[in-house]
Design a protein around this motif. Structure first.
Motif, PDB file in Angstrom:
ATOM      1  N   UNK A 150     -19.484 -45.015  11.809  1.00 34.07           N
ATOM      2  CA  UNK A 150     -19.421 -43.777  11.039  1.00 34.07           C
ATOM      3  C   UNK A 150     -18.113 -43.675  10.273  1.00 34.07           C
ATOM      4  N   UNK A 151     -18.135 -43.005   9.124  1.00 35.48           N
ATOM      5  CA  UNK A 151     -16.913 -42.851   8.333  1.00 35.48           C
ATOM      6  C   UNK A 151     -15.884 -42.017   9.078  1.00 35.48           C
ATOM      7  N   UNK A 152     -14.650 -42.114   8.618  1.00 34.33           N
ATOM      8  CA  UNK A 152     -13.518 -41.523   9.338  1.00 34.33           C
ATOM      9  C   UNK A 152     -13.717 -40.041   9.607  1.00 34.33           C
ATOM     10  N   UNK A 153     -14.162 -39.286   8.610  1.00 33.84           N
ATOM     11  CA  UNK A 153     -14.271 -37.835   8.777  1.00 33.84           C
ATOM     12  C   UNK A 153     -15.453 -37.430   9.662  1.00 33.84           C
ATOM     13  N   UNK A 154     -16.402 -38.357   9.888  1.00 33.97           N
ATOM     14  CA  UNK A 154     -17.567 -38.013  10.700  1.00 33.97           C
ATOM     15  C   UNK A 154     -17.505 -38.497  12.122  1.00 33.97           C
ATOM     16  N   UNK A 155     -16.419 -39.178  12.490  1.00 31.82           N
ATOM     17  CA  UNK A 155     -16.338 -39.767  13.824  1.00 31.82           C
ATOM     18  C   UNK A 155     -16.272 -38.708  14.923  1.00 31.82           C
ATOM     19  N   UNK A 156     -15.458 -37.688  14.706  1.00 32.72           N
ATOM     20  CA  UNK A 156     -15.252 -36.672  15.741  1.00 32.72           C
ATOM     21  C   UNK A 156     -16.537 -35.907  16.070  1.00 32.72           C
ATOM     22  N   UNK A 157     -17.236 -35.305  15.109  1.00 32.58           N
ATOM     23  CA  UNK A 157     -18.459 -34.580  15.469  1.00 32.58           C
ATOM     24  C   UNK A 157     -19.530 -35.474  16.080  1.00 32.58           C
TER      25      UNK A 157
ATOM     26  N   UNK B 278     -12.270 -38.292  25.658  1.00 22.44           N
ATOM     27  CA  UNK B 278     -10.833 -38.527  25.832  1.00 22.44           C
ATOM     28  C   UNK B 278     -10.273 -39.498  24.801  1.00 22.44           C
ATOM     29  N   UNK B 279     -11.104 -40.433  24.328  1.00 26.77           N
ATOM     30  CA  UNK B 279     -10.631 -41.365  23.311  1.00 26.77           C
ATOM     31  C   UNK B 279     -10.740 -40.754  21.920  1.00 26.77           C
ATOM     32  N   UNK B 280     -11.833 -40.059  21.658  1.00 26.06           N
ATOM     33  CA  UNK B 280     -12.069 -39.539  20.310  1.00 26.06           C
ATOM     34  C   UNK B 280     -11.110 -38.409  19.944  1.00 26.06           C
ATOM     35  N   UNK B 281     -10.818 -37.514  20.887  1.00 27.85           N
ATOM     36  CA  UNK B 281     -10.032 -36.324  20.562  1.00 27.85           C
ATOM     37  C   UNK B 281      -8.613 -36.659  20.085  1.00 27.85           C
ATOM     38  N   UNK B 282      -7.842 -37.518  20.794  1.00 27.24           N
ATOM     39  CA  UNK B 282      -6.492 -37.807  20.286  1.00 27.24           C
ATOM     40  C   UNK B 282      -6.473 -38.420  18.891  1.00 27.24           C
ATOM     41  N   UNK B 283      -7.428 -39.321  18.578  1.00 25.93           N
ATOM     42  CA  UNK B 283      -7.491 -39.884  17.235  1.00 25.93           C
ATOM     43  C   UNK B 283      -7.737 -38.787  16.199  1.00 25.93           C
ATOM     44  N   UNK B 284      -8.621 -37.866  16.555  1.00 28.62           N
ATOM     45  CA  UNK B 284      -8.938 -36.772  15.635  1.00 28.62           C
ATOM     46  C   UNK B 284      -7.732 -35.875  15.414  1.00 28.62           C
ATOM     47  N   UNK B 285      -7.064 -35.508  16.511  1.00 27.04           N
ATOM     48  CA  UNK B 285      -5.943 -34.573  16.418  1.00 27.04           C
ATOM     49  C   UNK B 285      -4.783 -35.186  15.626  1.00 27.04           C
ATOM     50  N   UNK B 286      -4.500 -36.467  15.845  1.00 26.61           N
ATOM     51  CA  UNK B 286      -3.375 -37.099  15.155  1.00 26.61           C
ATOM     52  C   UNK B 286      -3.725 -37.533  13.731  1.00 26.61           C
TER      53      UNK B 286
ATOM     54  N   UNK C  99       2.419 -32.913  20.549  1.00 23.60           N
ATOM     55  CA  UNK C  99       1.481 -31.809  20.389  1.00 23.60           C
ATOM     56  C   UNK C  99       0.078 -32.233  20.812  1.00 23.60           C
ATOM     57  N   UNK C 100      -0.295 -33.474  20.525  1.00 22.58           N
ATOM     58  CA  UNK C 100      -1.605 -33.961  20.950  1.00 22.58           C
ATOM     59  C   UNK C 100      -1.736 -33.902  22.462  1.00 22.58           C
ATOM     60  N   UNK C 101      -0.691 -34.345  23.165  1.00 23.96           N
ATOM     61  CA  UNK C 101      -0.715 -34.271  24.624  1.00 23.96           C
ATOM     62  C   UNK C 101      -0.815 -32.845  25.132  1.00 23.96           C
TER      63      UNK C 101
END
Length: 263
Positions: free
Chosen positions: A223-230, A88-96, A105-107
């Motif tokens: 982890x670097x910004x682009x690798x946080x979500x996976x 729940x925390x990681x997904x909104x940061x990734x989407x925005x 749109x994120x919501x």
């Protein structure tokens, strides 16, 4: 019954100070203070458990964990809620931040998760009259882990639908797991200890959510910004798989099958 101030203080030190210590260590800026806070939390936790085991009306009913079905159900709950808040925390940061979607749109993209929980939970409640919580929880958390794993494998530039159907799978799995698991927690405790069992249920949820938030902060730091979500979603998937495994272990316990189960 007199209010147990000593136990309340130990609980605040073990949970509050300990969690702050983990967060300080994860940020890496004040590791000395973080280490001291973690030690204070661990020592306070040991004293809290020892104190609760000797009291007739414990603030924290640790003694209920001696019941195998109760213990496994609590553990299942902790791992599932840990995975939930991590996602729940990681997904909104990734989407925005990564995909450039707006806040609205994120919501909307997150909506399939709670929507599917709302649909699946009543169905799971009815099924729990006929099938054991270990089986329903195992299937639900397996579906939950699948959705989290698929979300971790999102393409570099996903369409909105790519996100929605994956989060819908997560919600359906979580909804199938939660109601039977809560029933197992409350039903496995003695009737006169139902209040304590309900408190432990809430504690398991908040403990899992707190750990999930702390793990997410750690992932964002390491982890670097682009690798946080996976990484975050892969870790959430692993936690859900552990929860699924613990849930299925309940099938080996005597008395874990409802009396109304169909032959």
């Amino acid at each position: 019954m007199r209010y147990d101030r000593a136990s309340a203080l130990l609980c605040a030190l073990s949970v509050g100070v300990g969690m702050f210590g983990i967060m300080d260590l994860s940020h890496g800026t004040t590791w000395q203070r973080g280490l001291v806070e973690v030690v204070i939390g661990l020592v306070s936790g040991v004293f809290l458990v020892r104190r609760q085991l000797t009291r007739a009306e414990p603030l924290l009913p640790i003694d209920l964990l001696r019941i195998p079905l109760f213990r496994l159900s609590i553990m299942t709950s902790v791992f599932s809620f840990c995975a939930q808040l991590l996602a729940f925390i990681a997904i909104p940061f990734y989407v925005q931040d990564m995909l450039g979607r707006s806040e609205v749109m994120t919501g909307l993209l997150m909506t399939p998760w709670p929507l599917m929980v709302m649909i699946a939970a009543p169905i799971a409640g009815r099924l729990s009259d006929h099938f054991p919580a270990g089986l329903l929880g195992g299937i639900g958390l397996g579906c939950y882990a699948l959705g989290l794993g698929l979300t971790a494998l999102l393409p570099a530039h996903p369409e909105n639908w790519d996100i929605c159907w994956r989060l819908g799978i997560c919600g359906a799995g979580f909804g199938l797991f939660q109601a039977p698991n809560n029933r197992a927690i409350l039903g496995s405790a003695p009737r006169h200890r139902s209040g304590g069992a309900n408190g432990m249920l809430g504690m398991a949820r908040l403990t899992g959510q707190t750990l999930g938030a702390t793990l997410c902060a750690t992932v964002f730091k390491l982890f670097p910004h682009h690798g946080q979500m996976p990484v975050a979603m892969g870790l959430a998937c692993l936690l859900a798989v552990i929860g699924m495994t613990i849930s299925l272990l309940r099938l080996r316990l005597p008395g874990s099958v409802p009396n109304t189960v169909k032959s």
